[in-house]
Scaffold this motif. Structure first.
Motif, PDB file in Angstrom:
ATOM      1  N   ASP A  50       0.807  -1.227   0.000  1.00 50.14           N
ATOM      2  CA  ASP A  50       0.000   0.000   0.000  1.00 50.14           C
ATOM      3  C   ASP A  50       0.838   1.275   0.000  1.00 50.14           C
ATOM      4  N   GLY A  51       2.101   1.144   0.318  1.00 46.51           N
ATOM      5  CA  GLY A  51       2.991   2.312   0.307  1.00 46.51           C
ATOM      6  C   GLY A  51       3.795   2.399  -0.972  1.00 46.51           C
ATOM      7  N   PHE A  52       3.365   1.646  -2.007  1.00 45.11           N
ATOM      8  CA  PHE A  52       4.021   1.613  -3.318  1.00 45.11           C
ATOM      9  C   PHE A  52       5.448   1.073  -3.236  1.00 45.11           C
ATOM     10  N   ARG A  53       5.660   0.083  -2.388  1.00 36.84           N
ATOM     11  CA  ARG A  53       6.963  -0.548  -2.254  1.00 36.84           C
ATOM     12  C   ARG A  53       6.851  -2.027  -2.605  1.00 36.84           C
ATOM     13  N   CYS A  54       7.913  -2.548  -3.188  1.00 39.45           N
ATOM     14  CA  CYS A  54       7.950  -3.968  -3.542  1.00 39.45           C
ATOM     15  C   CYS A  54       8.274  -4.778  -2.292  1.00 39.45           C
ATOM     16  N   THR A  55       7.428  -5.736  -1.983  1.00 43.81           N
ATOM     17  CA  THR A  55       7.606  -6.527  -0.756  1.00 43.81           C
ATOM     18  C   THR A  55       8.682  -7.599  -0.895  1.00 43.81           C
ATOM     19  N   ILE A  56       9.127  -7.873  -2.126  1.00 45.15           N
ATOM     20  CA  ILE A  56      10.149  -8.913  -2.312  1.00 45.15           C
ATOM     21  C   ILE A  56      11.401  -8.343  -2.987  1.00 45.15           C
ATOM     22  N   HIS A  57      11.576  -7.037  -2.917  1.00 44.90           N
ATOM     23  CA  HIS A  57      12.667  -6.382  -3.647  1.00 44.90           C
ATOM     24  C   HIS A  57      14.036  -7.034  -3.437  1.00 44.90           C
ATOM     25  N   PRO A  58      14.439  -7.390  -2.228  1.00 43.41           N
ATOM     26  CA  PRO A  58      15.769  -8.003  -2.043  1.00 43.41           C
ATOM     27  C   PRO A  58      15.893  -9.391  -2.655  1.00 43.41           C
ATOM     28  N   GLU A  59      14.752 -10.008  -3.003  1.00 46.93           N
ATOM     29  CA  GLU A  59      14.772 -11.390  -3.487  1.00 46.93           C
ATOM     30  C   GLU A  59      14.178 -11.521  -4.877  1.00 46.93           C
ATOM     31  N   LEU A  60      14.159 -10.447  -5.648  1.00 50.26           N
ATOM     32  CA  LEU A  60      13.495 -10.476  -6.947  1.00 50.26           C
ATOM     33  C   LEU A  60      14.031 -11.583  -7.856  1.00 50.26           C
ATOM     34  N   ARG A  61      15.315 -11.689  -7.988  1.00 48.57           N
ATOM     35  CA  ARG A  61      15.886 -12.705  -8.872  1.00 48.57           C
ATOM     36  C   ARG A  61      15.580 -14.121  -8.371  1.00 48.57           C
ATOM     37  N   GLU A  62      15.714 -14.307  -7.076  1.00 41.23           N
ATOM     38  CA  GLU A  62      15.455 -15.626  -6.501  1.00 41.23           C
ATOM     39  C   GLU A  62      13.987 -16.017  -6.626  1.00 41.23           C
ATOM     40  N   ARG A  63      13.106 -15.027  -6.661  1.00 34.06           N
ATOM     41  CA  ARG A  63      11.663 -15.297  -6.722  1.00 34.06           C
ATOM     42  C   ARG A  63      11.128 -15.301  -8.168  1.00 34.06           C
TER      43      ARG A  63
END
Length: 280
Positions: A50-63
């Motif tokens: 809701d704050g326009f932030r990616c909840t998995i940003h540190p793990e994008l490649r892994e996910r």
């Protein structure tokens, strides 16, 4: 870690804190090796909070979201959010939703032009063109400050053409100062728009090469010398840049480096940072 050259305009660097998550909503993507699922344009990614932030940003490649890690808006996200729409989000003003999402990709292209112009202005070898480059920069900047409707009405090809010519001439001036190829001329397969998909260019002397728009997907450029080479628009997805020298290569973007593979020996321009996923 390499740091961004602060001689460059900081407003042309993405600042997600001042953006309404536009790249995560406005743009579409398809399930592939780059994205874990399909998403239609205008639909918020399920990983956006809701704050326009990616909840998995540190793990994008892994996910399974490598595609997100190579995207760069060149600061267009915060420009649309804070300037064009005066800090009022598409959630607060839902009537602007469709328009805002249509403005964003156009603004991104304008900011990409500004990013290249900014680099050209700061290239000592193109000093004779500086007044023209600065004039072009001011004209494009004025377009980014205009109303949403004016941006939507833009003829981008008409805007891009004279800028592209200036950037090409700046490139010519810079590249002409590079040492001559030891054999007197470049290989015929290397040049603007060249199809170098998977090409073996390991250790090649590519100083001053014009590789604008070249297809270099999965090419082996390890230990190659790309000093003063023009890489504007070159597709470097999965290209091997281990040990390559790009320290003075021109028109290199963060997106290109994020999409490529390199290592601790790769020499980069000061305008980009070493991607975290590269080999150490």
């Amino acid at each position: 870690m390499t740091t961004i050259d602060r001689g460059a305009r900081p407003d042309l660097l993405a600042n997600c804190a001042d953006c309404f998550g536009l790249c995560c909503v406005a743009l579409a993507f398809a399930r592939s090796s780059d994205f874990a699922f399909d998403k239609s344009a205008g639909d918020p990614c399920v990983n956006l909070d809701d704050g326009f932030r990616c909840t998995i940003h540190p793990e994008l490649r892994e996910r399974g979201f490598a595609g997100c890690t190579v995207f760069d808006c060149h600061g267009a996200g915060q420009k649309v959010s804070q300037t064009t729409y005066s800090g009022k989000s598409w959630v607060e003003a839902p009537q602007t939703r469709s328009e805002m999402f249509a403005v964003f990709p156009i603004m991104r292209q304008l900011h990409e032009l500004l990013r290249y112009l900014d680099e050209a202005i700061r290239m000592p070898g193109a000093a004779s063109l500086r007044p023209e480059l600065e004039r072009a920069e001011a004209e494009v900047e004025a377009l980014t400050e205009s109303s949403a409707q004016s941006i939507l009405d833009l003829d981008l090809d008409a805007v891009r053409a004279p800028v592209a010519e200036l950037l090409r001439e700046a490139s010519r001036l810079v590249r002409s100062a590079q040492p001559q190829h030891p054999r007197g001329k470049r290989s015929k397969r290397v040049g603007p728009g060249a199809d170098l998909l998977g090409a073996d260019l390991h250790g090649q002397d590519l100083r001053g090469a014009e590789l604008r728009g070249a297809l270099l997907i999965a090419a082996d450029l390890s230990d190659a010398d790309l000093s003063g080479a023009d890489l504007i628009g070159a597709d470097l997805r999965d290209a091997d840049l281990a040990g390559a020298n790009l320290a003075t290569a021109i028109y290199v973007t963060q997106l290109q480096m994020n999409a490529a593979r390199g290592d601790a020996r790769t020499r980069l321009p000061s305008t980009v940072v070493r991607p975290a996923h590269w080999a150490r």
